[in-house]
Scaffold this motif. Structure first.
Motif, PDB file in Angstrom:
ATOM      1  N   GLY A 644     -40.787 -43.606  11.825  1.00 30.37           N
ATOM      2  CA  GLY A 644     -40.274 -44.925  11.514  1.00 30.37           C
ATOM      3  C   GLY A 644     -40.670 -45.959  12.555  1.00 30.37           C
ATOM      4  O   GLY A 644     -41.515 -45.719  13.420  1.00 30.37           O
ATOM      5  N   ARG A 645     -40.053 -47.104  12.486  1.00 31.24           N
ATOM      6  CA  ARG A 645     -40.396 -48.219  13.353  1.00 31.24           C
ATOM      7  C   ARG A 645     -39.556 -48.194  14.635  1.00 31.24           C
ATOM      8  O   ARG A 645     -38.505 -47.541  14.700  1.00 31.24           O
ATOM      9  CB  ARG A 645     -40.176 -49.545  12.620  1.00 31.24           C
ATOM     10  CG  ARG A 645     -40.949 -49.653  11.313  1.00 31.24           C
ATOM     11  CD  ARG A 645     -40.605 -50.922  10.572  1.00 31.24           C
ATOM     12  NE  ARG A 645     -41.098 -52.090  11.270  1.00 31.24           N
ATOM     13  CZ  ARG A 645     -42.304 -52.611  11.091  1.00 31.24           C
ATOM     14  NH1 ARG A 645     -43.146 -52.049  10.223  1.00 31.24           N
ATOM     15  NH2 ARG A 645     -42.691 -53.685  11.740  1.00 31.24           N
ATOM     16  N   ILE A 646     -40.019 -48.907  15.640  1.00 38.69           N
ATOM     17  CA  ILE A 646     -39.218 -49.117  16.849  1.00 38.69           C
ATOM     18  C   ILE A 646     -38.145 -50.144  16.513  1.00 38.69           C
ATOM     19  O   ILE A 646     -38.474 -51.296  16.183  1.00 38.69           O
ATOM     20  CB  ILE A 646     -40.083 -49.630  18.011  1.00 38.69           C
ATOM     21  CG1 ILE A 646     -41.174 -48.625  18.353  1.00 38.69           C
ATOM     22  CG2 ILE A 646     -39.217 -49.911  19.241  1.00 38.69           C
ATOM     23  CD1 ILE A 646     -42.133 -49.106  19.425  1.00 38.69           C
ATOM     24  N   PRO A 647     -36.869 -49.780  16.535  1.00 43.58           N
ATOM     25  CA  PRO A 647     -35.826 -50.744  16.151  1.00 43.58           C
ATOM     26  C   PRO A 647     -35.763 -51.911  17.136  1.00 43.58           C
ATOM     27  O   PRO A 647     -35.823 -51.709  18.347  1.00 43.58           O
ATOM     28  CB  PRO A 647     -34.541 -49.908  16.181  1.00 43.58           C
ATOM     29  CG  PRO A 647     -34.846 -48.758  17.083  1.00 43.58           C
ATOM     30  CD  PRO A 647     -36.307 -48.483  16.940  1.00 43.58           C
ATOM     31  N   HIS A 648     -35.678 -53.120  16.594  1.00 42.39           N
ATOM     32  CA  HIS A 648     -35.640 -54.285  17.479  1.00 42.39           C
ATOM     33  C   HIS A 648     -34.362 -54.320  18.309  1.00 42.39           C
ATOM     34  O   HIS A 648     -34.264 -55.044  19.302  1.00 42.39           O
ATOM     35  CB  HIS A 648     -35.782 -55.567  16.657  1.00 42.39           C
ATOM     36  CG  HIS A 648     -34.618 -55.834  15.740  1.00 42.39           C
ATOM     37  ND1 HIS A 648     -33.476 -56.493  16.146  1.00 42.39           N
ATOM     38  CD2 HIS A 648     -34.433 -55.519  14.425  1.00 42.39           C
ATOM     39  CE1 HIS A 648     -32.632 -56.573  15.134  1.00 42.39           C
ATOM     40  NE2 HIS A 648     -33.182 -56.003  14.078  1.00 42.39           N
ATOM     41  N   GLN A 649     -33.373 -53.513  17.907  1.00 39.72           N
ATOM     42  CA  GLN A 649     -32.132 -53.461  18.697  1.00 39.72           C
ATOM     43  C   GLN A 649     -32.366 -52.904  20.096  1.00 39.72           C
ATOM     44  O   GLN A 649     -31.563 -53.150  21.007  1.00 39.72           O
ATOM     45  CB  GLN A 649     -31.074 -52.612  17.979  1.00 39.72           C
ATOM     46  CG  GLN A 649     -30.458 -53.270  16.761  1.00 39.72           C
ATOM     47  CD  GLN A 649     -31.313 -53.116  15.522  1.00 39.72           C
ATOM     48  OE1 GLN A 649     -32.393 -52.497  15.571  1.00 39.72           O
ATOM     49  NE2 GLN A 649     -30.855 -53.659  14.408  1.00 39.72           N
ATOM     50  N   LEU A 650     -33.463 -52.160  20.294  1.00 38.31           N
ATOM     51  CA  LEU A 650     -33.763 -51.660  21.639  1.00 38.31           C
ATOM     52  C   LEU A 650     -33.959 -52.803  22.633  1.00 38.31           C
ATOM     53  O   LEU A 650     -33.820 -52.606  23.841  1.00 38.31           O
ATOM     54  CB  LEU A 650     -35.013 -50.780  21.620  1.00 38.31           C
ATOM     55  CG  LEU A 650     -34.894 -49.371  21.032  1.00 38.31           C
ATOM     56  CD1 LEU A 650     -36.189 -48.609  21.258  1.00 38.31           C
ATOM     57  CD2 LEU A 650     -33.723 -48.610  21.613  1.00 38.31           C
ATOM     58  N   CYS A 651     -34.287 -53.973  22.120  1.00 38.66           N
ATOM     59  CA  CYS A 651     -34.485 -55.124  23.013  1.00 38.66           C
ATOM     60  C   CYS A 651     -33.200 -55.526  23.730  1.00 38.66           C
ATOM     61  O   CYS A 651     -33.240 -56.310  24.680  1.00 38.66           O
ATOM     62  CB  CYS A 651     -35.028 -56.313  22.224  1.00 38.66           C
ATOM     63  SG  CYS A 651     -36.633 -55.988  21.440  1.00 38.66           S
TER      64      CYS A 651
END
Length: 941
Positions: A644-651
């Motif tokens: 899957g994608r890198i979740p933007h919540q990691l920011c």
């Protein structure tokens, strides 16, 4: 007799009645306090939050009519008036604000709020109106700001403790330098003071502090530890007026030079019993005048620059003079510049209870039993980090029985010393020692022992709280019975066998570290850890454990560090990991865990270090990592099966210093919000280590009353998490996290272009985006990441020129742009031209140093063919592909026939193909490119 007894009873009743009438008191049940005071206490309670260790209301008893029986309340036994409020108990915790209703307690003489948390609030000024106070203790209570001068109105005060030590080191580290004291004139009005503790306050502007202390003629105990005391000549210390009464003096951790201490010290030292000058800037030989302190019992001079020098006149050492003092019990000379030639002088101190020489340079000096023959009263011995060699007769039995024995980095091996076993088994001694004098603390780490542990060792450790035998080559197994321990470190040895059962015998935080051994089997026995203590650290890493990890972590609510890495555990992650709400460090790397991350893990909101690398975990990276685990400094999901994608919540992980998502199946683009990683965008104070201070000073209940309990011993158990990263195929450990800020997204399926926002990570040290499917041009501002030392963009589909800003990098040590579609001239700079040509290889049209002297040899001028000839390009291509097809068919099937019938050829061929596949691919691409350029050149003629 009965009549006389009756008359005596009547007289007592009559006397008590007259006493009550004179005092106009209600002589009822003294446990029932005045109603006005009861209401004042209830009003005071409403502004507080008090909890015991299980989290219950600690003031639940504050409901009955008998308020003198309430927790923390003490009344006069005759009058019933509230005289003392004591909230310093270790088994409960108080926070909130302090209500002015305390002013209604007109008979209050003692107020103790130490070891609590008042959230940085100011010291209430109304404390100055509690005129009958004799004791005020606010140490380690998280008060801040200036100390109110109204405290100078407490004319009855005898004990004042406002410092950050108070004997509790845990709080000291958290609340250091709480107060900026400013002027101290108000202190001079408290003429009845016998004890003053202002440790860990800021007294740098109190130039006349010693003159003010001089106005306290009854002062017996003064503690000014780590107060930034001014050391210039105009503020030289002078305590002559207190020379008669002063018994205990602590000026440690102030960086005071010898010139600011020695001139006055020996004029006031006649009655000193305890003197602490540790961690200052004392230099040179230890002055002979210390030997004139006839009352001295405890002398702490550690962490200075002192040496032992013989007196040339008397041909004697100052230690000999001190050794003649009948009551001298404690000598701390740790971490100075003492050398081996004077170590024998220590043996003259026959009355010592505590001897600490740790951290001095006795390299090459040999200690024998003769050095200790006079130490019949010794309780504590610390020779750590002295490089001393201890050679004792194998049958020697010491004349002492130690509580603490610390010999880290001394030379004891290769055999396990028998005399240490006698300290654990008092039945072997000829002297009758009390059970209270059993060995409690043992540290023989890094001492060169390569022997099996004595068979009876584990049978004699009951009561032994701390064992550190790490960094040796000790072998052996555990017995079947439960191991009673509080702090155990056996890491980096050769212990084997199954995991034993443990029982924590102390109410303090416990630690168990068995890493880097050869333990085997399952770990289900961790569910049976019992005892009164609370496990804070559990490290089983780098062993041979296997099987499923039991789902019983709900039993460890205070666990702060859990390391099960580098074993062979399998199965899914236990959901009970989510109950570890105090957890700050979790490492499960190098196992065979599978499945998705349990959602309960988001409850571990205090996590700073999370390493799940080298497993078989799958699913998408959860969004809650960035939402709930906002304190993360290190996050590694390397070498798993995440997709899957890198979740933007990691920011949202603004404290993140290392992000490693490499070797997964992650797709999509890089989130443009990575510039929210504050630690990477600007200079901030970084956590150099994710470190856990589990215990700082050990139990002191066994120390004789004459010895100062607050200074007697300091033992630190620290555990630092180590980041493990893979660069260029090699794993490297980084215990100093603040020295490396890194992002590794290599070996995934990421696409798209590098977001421009990535260049704002100006403090980033390492960036690895290799082996993905990135396209487009390398961002022109990549050179703005001035701290970059490692940049790997290899094996992608980047095109265009190398940005000229890349030449502005100052510290590049590793650069790889190979296997892309880059073209044009390599920018000129000292750094770029110093790299190996392989860093730029296998690009379509790169030229210039270091891959070629110049660009004319690779890229011909427009309009001129690179090769001659009049062939028709279409005809050439037709015959080229025809010949290539026929040749391929004949060669392929001919070779396959031979390989099919010849087994040895077949095996050799497969090995050859494994080694040569990369070379074949590269050769083919280069050939094709060369032919295309040739054809284009021919077509332009």
């Amino acid at each position: 007799m009965i009549a006389m007894s009756s008359k005596r009873s009547h007289k007592l009743v009559l006397f008590f009645a007259i006493y009550c009438l004179l005092l106009q008191e209600k002589c009822t049940d003294a446990r029932v306090c005045e109603e006005s005071e009861r209401k004042a206490l209830l009003e005071f309670k409403h502004s507080l939050q008090a909890m015991d260790l299980p989290g219950n209301d600690a003031l639940s008893s504050w409901e009955s009519e008998k308020c003198c029986l309430w927790l923390g309340v003490k009344c006069n036994s005759l009058t019933g008036y509230v005289e003392m409020l004591d909230f310093s108990a270790r088994l409960w915790f108080v926070a909130g604000t302090i209500s002015p209703s305390l002013l209604k307690l007109h008979h209050l003489t003692s107020l103790d709020f130490s070891r609590n948390d008042f959230n940085g609030s100011l010291i209430p000024e109304f404390f100055g109106s509690l005129k009958k106070l004799k004791l005020l203790d606010l140490s380690n209570a998280n008060f801040r700001g200036p100390i109110p001068s109204l405290l100078g109105n407490l004319s009855m005060l005898e004990t004042l403790r406002l410092g950050g030590n108070g004997g509790d080191v845990t709080f000291r580290h958290k609340f250091k330098k709480m107060y900026d004291v400013g002027k101290l004139e108000w202190l001079s009005h408290l003429s009845r003071l016998k004890e003053v503790d202002l440790s860990f306050t800021n007294l740098s502007s109190a130039k006349n502090w010693s003159q003010i202390i001089n106005h306290l003629p009854l002062l017996q105990k003064l503690s000014l530890r780590d107060c930034d005391l001014p050391s210039n000549s105009s503020s030289s210390v002078s305590l002559t007026n207190s020379s008669v009464s002063l018994i205990t003096l602590d000026l440690s951790d102030n960086k005071l030079p010898s010139s600011a201490i020695y001139p006055w010290l020996f004029n006031v030292s006649n009655n000193l019993v305890s003197l602490n000058l540790s961690s200052n800037q004392l230099k040179g030989p230890i002055p002979d005048a210390f030997g004139n302190m006839r009352a001295i019992q405890e002398l702490y001079l550690s962490d200075n620059l002192l040496i032992l020098a013989e007196n040339q006149v008397r041909r004697d050492s100052v230690l000999n003079e001190i050794g003649k003092l009948p009551d001298f019990m404690v000598l701390d000379l740790g971490y100075n510049l003492l050398n081996g030639s004077k170590s024998k002088s220590i043996g003259q101190l026959s009355n010592l209870r505590v001897l600490r020489l740790a951290g001095n340079s006795f390299d090459g000096d040999v200690i024998s039993e003769a050095h200790f023959s006079n130490f019949t009263n010794l309780l504590k011995l610390d020779l750590s980090y002295t490089s001393l060699t201890l050679k004792f007769n194998s049958r020697w039995i010491p004349p002492f029985q130690l509580n603490h024995l610390l010999l880290c980095s001394c030379k004891l091996g290769p055999r396990f010393p028998n005399w240490i076993q006698t300290q654990m088994d008092v039945r072997n001694l000829d002297v009758d020692f009390s059970p209270i004098e059993y060995l409690d603390y043992l540290d023989i780490s890094a001492s060169g022992i390569s022997d099996s542990l004595p068979y009876r060792f584990w049978g004699n450790i009951q009561g032994l709280l701390y064992i550190n035998m790490s960094f040796n080559q000790i072998s052996g197994t555990f017995p079947n019975n439960s191991i009673l321990i509080t702090l155990l470190d056996l890491s980096s040895n050769n212990f084997s066998g199954p995991l034993p059962r443990f029982s924590l015998v102390s109410s303090d935080m416990g630690t168990i570290s068995l890493s880097k051994n050869k333990f085997t089997g399952s770990v289900f026995s961790i569910c049976n850890i019992t005892g009164v203590g609370f496990l804070a650290l559990f490290d089983l890493s780098n062993n041979l454990f296997s099987g499923v990890v039991p789902d019983c972590f709900g039993s460890f609510p205070f666990l702060t560090a859990l390391n099960l890495g580098d074993n062979s555990f399998s199965g899914s992650l236990p959901s009970s990991l989510g109950s570890l709400t105090s957890l700050e460090m979790l490492s499960l790397r190098g196992n065979k865990f599978s499945g998705e991350l349990p959602s309960s893990l988001q409850n571990c909101s205090k996590l700073k270090f999370l390493d799940l690398s080298d497993n078989e975990l799958s699913g998408e990276i959860p969004m809650w990592i960035g939402q709930k685990l906002s304190s993360l400094v290190f996050l590694s999901l390397q070498r798993n099966q995440f997709k899957g994608r890198i979740p933007h919540q990691l920011c949202g992980l603004k404290y993140l210093q290392i992000l490693d998502l490499s070797v997964n199946k992650i797709s999509g683009t890089i989130p443009s919000c990575l510039n929210n990683f504050t630690s990477m965008t600007k200079k901030v104070s970084l956590a150099r280590k994710i470190e856990h201070l589990i215990l700082d000073n050990g139990p002191i209940s066994f120390i004789p009353e004459k010895v100062n309990r607050e200074k007697i011993w300091i033992i630190q158990v620290r555990y630092a998490a180590e980041a493990l990263l893979t660069w260029k195929g090699a794993k490297q450990g980084y215990p100093q996290l603040g020295l490396l800020l890194a992002i590794d997204l290599s070996c995934n399926k990421l696409t798209g272009e590098i977001p421009e926002e990535l260049s704002s990570l100006q403090e980033l040290v390492a960036l690895n985006l290799s082996i993905n499917f990135f396209t487009g041009k390398i961002i022109q501002t990549i050179g703005h990441m001035r701290q970059l030392e490692v940049l790997d963009l290899s094996r992608n589909k980047f095109s265009g020129n190398i940005p000229t800003s890349l030449s502005e990098l100052t510290f590049p040590s590793n650069l790889d742009l190979s296997y892309n579609d880059l073209c044009g001239k390599i920018p000129t700079s000292t750094q770029l031209q110093s790299f190996d040509p392989s860093s730029f290889s296998h690009n379509r049209g790169l030229c210039g140093p270091p891959i070629s002297p110049n660009c004319s040899m690779v890229e011909p001028p427009p309009g001129k063919p690179a090769v001659g000839g009049e062939e028709d390009p279409d005809e050439f291509m037709k015959w080229f592909y025809t010949g290539m097809g026929l040749g391929f068919a004949v060669g392929f099937w001919g070779f396959c026939s031979v390989v099919f019938f010849k087994r040895s050829w077949r095996h050799s061929y497969y090995r050859y193909m494994d080694n040569a596949k990369d070379w074949v691919y590269v050769t083919f691409v280069l050939l094709k490119a060369r032919l295309v350029r040739r054809i284009k050149a021919l077509s332009t003629r």
